[in-house]
Design a protein around this motif. Structure first.
Motif, PDB file in Angstrom:
ATOM      1  N   VAL A 164       0.827  -1.274   0.348  1.00 34.50           N
ATOM      2  CA  VAL A 164       0.082  -0.060   0.050  1.00 34.50           C
ATOM      3  C   VAL A 164       1.022   1.480  -0.068  1.00 34.50           C
ATOM      4  N   ARG A 165       0.538   2.301  -0.472  1.00 29.45           N
ATOM      5  CA  ARG A 165       0.978   3.736  -0.644  1.00 29.45           C
ATOM      6  C   ARG A 165       0.964   4.292   0.628  1.00 29.45           C
ATOM      7  N   GLU A 166       1.952   5.065   1.309  1.00 34.15           N
ATOM      8  CA  GLU A 166       1.956   5.659   2.423  1.00 34.15           C
ATOM      9  C   GLU A 166       0.751   6.843   2.577  1.00 34.15           C
ATOM     10  N   ALA A 167       0.498   7.384   1.446  1.00 36.63           N
ATOM     11  CA  ALA A 167      -0.649   8.287   1.458  1.00 36.63           C
ATOM     12  C   ALA A 167      -2.024   7.614   1.678  1.00 36.63           C
ATOM     13  N   GLU A 168      -1.937   6.448   1.010  1.00 32.20           N
ATOM     14  CA  GLU A 168      -3.527   5.793   1.096  1.00 32.20           C
ATOM     15  C   GLU A 168      -3.642   5.285   2.598  1.00 32.20           C
ATOM     16  N   ARG A 169      -2.394   4.857   3.385  1.00 31.37           N
ATOM     17  CA  ARG A 169      -2.588   4.186   4.662  1.00 31.37           C
ATOM     18  C   ARG A 169      -2.768   5.328   5.469  1.00 31.37           C
ATOM     19  N   LEU A 170      -2.320   6.495   5.465  1.00 30.77           N
ATOM     20  CA  LEU A 170      -2.584   7.786   6.236  1.00 30.77           C
ATOM     21  C   LEU A 170      -3.905   8.158   6.243  1.00 30.77           C
ATOM     22  N   LEU A 171      -4.587   8.172   4.992  1.00 30.22           N
ATOM     23  CA  LEU A 171      -5.800   8.737   4.791  1.00 30.22           C
ATOM     24  C   LEU A 171      -7.098   7.467   4.989  1.00 30.22           C
ATOM     25  N   ARG A 172      -6.509   6.335   5.103  1.00 27.47           N
ATOM     26  CA  ARG A 172      -7.310   5.257   5.236  1.00 27.47           C
ATOM     27  C   ARG A 172      -8.237   4.851   3.720  1.00 27.47           C
ATOM     28  N   ALA A 173      -7.523   5.076   2.927  1.00 24.07           N
ATOM     29  CA  ALA A 173      -8.304   4.801   1.572  1.00 24.07           C
ATOM     30  C   ALA A 173      -8.682   3.260   1.450  1.00 24.07           C
ATOM     31  N   PRO A 174      -9.983   2.936   0.820  1.00 19.33           N
ATOM     32  CA  PRO A 174     -10.268   1.621   0.819  1.00 19.33           C
ATOM     33  C   PRO A 174      -9.566   0.753  -0.457  1.00 19.33           C
ATOM     34  N   GLY A 175      -9.258   1.642  -1.255  1.00 18.05           N
ATOM     35  CA  GLY A 175      -8.406   1.033  -2.493  1.00 18.05           C
ATOM     36  C   GLY A 175      -6.855   1.068  -2.122  1.00 18.05           C
ATOM     37  N   ARG A 176      -6.300  -0.286  -2.226  1.00 18.23           N
ATOM     38  CA  ARG A 176      -4.729  -0.090  -1.655  1.00 18.23           C
ATOM     39  C   ARG A 176      -3.925  -0.543  -3.188  1.00 18.23           C
ATOM     40  N   THR A 177      -2.906   0.461  -3.361  1.00 15.31           N
ATOM     41  CA  THR A 177      -2.211   0.282  -4.531  1.00 15.31           C
ATOM     42  C   THR A 177      -0.842  -0.592  -4.245  1.00 15.31           C
ATOM     43  N   PRO A 178      -0.811  -1.538  -4.890  1.00 16.94           N
ATOM     44  CA  PRO A 178       0.483  -2.516  -4.584  1.00 16.94           C
ATOM     45  C   PRO A 178       1.691  -1.955  -5.434  1.00 16.94           C
ATOM     46  N   ASP A 179       2.742  -2.662  -5.458  1.00 11.57           N
ATOM     47  CA  ASP A 179       3.942  -2.115  -5.908  1.00 11.57           C
ATOM     48  C   ASP A 179       3.938  -2.563  -7.454  1.00 11.57           C
ATOM     49  N   VAL A 180       3.141  -3.403  -7.968  1.00  9.98           N
ATOM     50  CA  VAL A 180       3.236  -3.618  -9.420  1.00  9.98           C
ATOM     51  C   VAL A 180       1.871  -3.291  -9.954  1.00  9.98           C
ATOM     52  N   LEU A 181       1.662  -3.232 -11.181  1.00 12.45           N
ATOM     53  CA  LEU A 181       0.469  -2.698 -11.777  1.00 12.45           C
ATOM     54  C   LEU A 181      -0.481  -3.880 -11.754  1.00 12.45           C
ATOM     55  N   PRO A 182      -1.707  -3.875 -10.936  1.00 13.00           N
ATOM     56  CA  PRO A 182      -2.301  -4.992 -10.938  1.00 13.00           C
ATOM     57  C   PRO A 182      -3.218  -5.319 -12.349  1.00 13.00           C
ATOM     58  N   LEU A 183      -3.589  -6.537 -12.333  1.00 17.26           N
ATOM     59  CA  LEU A 183      -4.411  -6.923 -13.466  1.00 17.26           C
ATOM     60  C   LEU A 183      -5.882  -6.717 -13.070  1.00 17.26           C
ATOM     61  N   PRO A 184      -6.782  -6.700 -14.209  1.00 14.07           N
ATOM     62  CA  PRO A 184      -8.200  -6.401 -13.880  1.00 14.07           C
ATOM     63  C   PRO A 184      -8.868  -7.490 -13.180  1.00 14.07           C
ATOM     64  N   GLY A 185      -9.785  -7.497 -12.467  1.00 17.08           N
ATOM     65  CA  GLY A 185     -10.326  -8.516 -11.845  1.00 17.08           C
ATOM     66  C   GLY A 185     -10.838  -8.672 -10.405  1.00 17.08           C
ATOM     67  N   GLY A 186     -10.071  -8.293  -9.454  1.00 23.35           N
ATOM     68  CA  GLY A 186     -10.194  -8.245  -8.112  1.00 23.35           C
ATOM     69  C   GLY A 186     -10.837  -6.969  -7.667  1.00 23.35           C
ATOM     70  N   PRO A 187     -11.125  -6.766  -6.465  1.00 22.98           N
ATOM     71  CA  PRO A 187     -11.772  -5.620  -6.002  1.00 22.98           C
ATOM     72  C   PRO A 187     -10.856  -4.381  -6.263  1.00 22.98           C
ATOM     73  N   PHE A 188     -11.155  -3.278  -6.725  1.00 23.00           N
ATOM     74  CA  PHE A 188     -10.338  -2.113  -7.033  1.00 23.00           C
ATOM     75  C   PHE A 188      -9.372  -2.292  -7.999  1.00 23.00           C
ATOM     76  N   GLN A 189      -9.090  -3.457  -8.488  1.00 28.33           N
ATOM     77  CA  GLN A 189      -7.807  -3.606  -9.343  1.00 28.33           C
ATOM     78  C   GLN A 189      -7.801  -2.937 -10.678  1.00 28.33           C
ATOM     79  N   GLY A 190      -9.026  -3.076 -11.174  1.00 32.10           N
ATOM     80  CA  GLY A 190      -9.155  -2.342 -12.579  1.00 32.10           C
ATOM     81  C   GLY A 190      -9.105  -0.721 -12.227  1.00 32.10           C
TER      82      GLY A 190
END
Length: 218
Positions: free
Chosen positions: A58-84
């Motif tokens: 997760v990105r630090e900004a997302e953690r601090l602001l409690r964002a429900p969508g979490r961005t990983p360190d690699v570009l996700p493939l569409p399919g799972g929640p928030f991935q697209g």
């Protein structure tokens, strides 16, 4: 999308996403054409601008602001929640930064928010910061009315009798934050780890626009 005019009126436009290419991808040229940002335009996107640090989930900004969508360190493939959503947003930021309009991003293109023209916002956090009372659910009539009243108190004007959807209100909030970078930057705080470009050319981390605590804006 919300367009905020200098005198306060807000209008809404719908810009459809471009179709995927033959390999199921979204090319930068198609994205830049579908979402044209002119040389004088300022864009604030409700979506992640970059990937997390290598090895992070997760990105630090997302953690601090409690964002429900979490961005990983690699570009996700569409399919799972928030991935697209995550994938499309990261690709969109890269396309707008490198497209014909070349919208500069905070930290990698300029250290000054007043010089950047492309930002990320997370409306959920900013609504909480603005609220003086508990807000109703964002999709409920009462919750939408509360959010619209908060923006109207800041000088935004909607069409008479209009009751924007919660997505439209989020878009209007993003547009208002963008205007504050020019009119009242002391009210803003960029949350998170500064944006940087890794050796492969990928954008990583990035700060999210939010309001400062009132006591810190004076």
């Amino acid at each position: 999308m919300a367009v905020l005019e200098a005198t306060g009126p807000v209008r809404f436009e719908a810009w459809p996403w471009p179709p995927v290419d033959s390999r199921g991808g979204l090319g930068p040229e198609a994205l830049a054409s579908a979402f044209p940002v002119g040389p004088e335009d300022l864009a604030v996107v409700d979506g992640p601008q970059a990937l997390a640090l290598p090895g992070a989930r997760v990105r630090e900004a997302e953690r601090l602001l409690r964002a429900p969508g979490r961005t990983p360190d690699v570009l996700p493939l569409p399919g799972g929640p928030f991935q697209g959503f995550v994938r499309g947003s990261v690709l969109l930021f890269a396309a707008l930064r490198g497209g014909q309009g070349a919208a500069p991003l905070l930290d990698v293109d300029t250290p000054e928010p007043g010089q950047a023209r492309l930002f990320e916002a997370f409306p959920g956090a900013t609504w909480r910061r603005m609220a003086v009372e508990k807000l109703g659910r964002k999709g409920s009539p009462g919750g939408r009315a509360q959010r619209q009243a908060l923006l109207e108190a800041e000088g935004l004007r909607f069409a008479p009798g209009a009751r924007p959807t919660h997505d439209q209100l989020d878009a209007a909030l993003c547009a208002w934050l963008g205007r504050l970078t020019r009119t009242a930057p002391e009210r803003l705080h960029a949350v998170g780890t500064p944006l940087w470009v890794d050796e492969a050319g990928a954008l990583r981390e990035g700060r999210i626009l939010d309001l400062r605590e009132p006591s810190l804006s004076r």
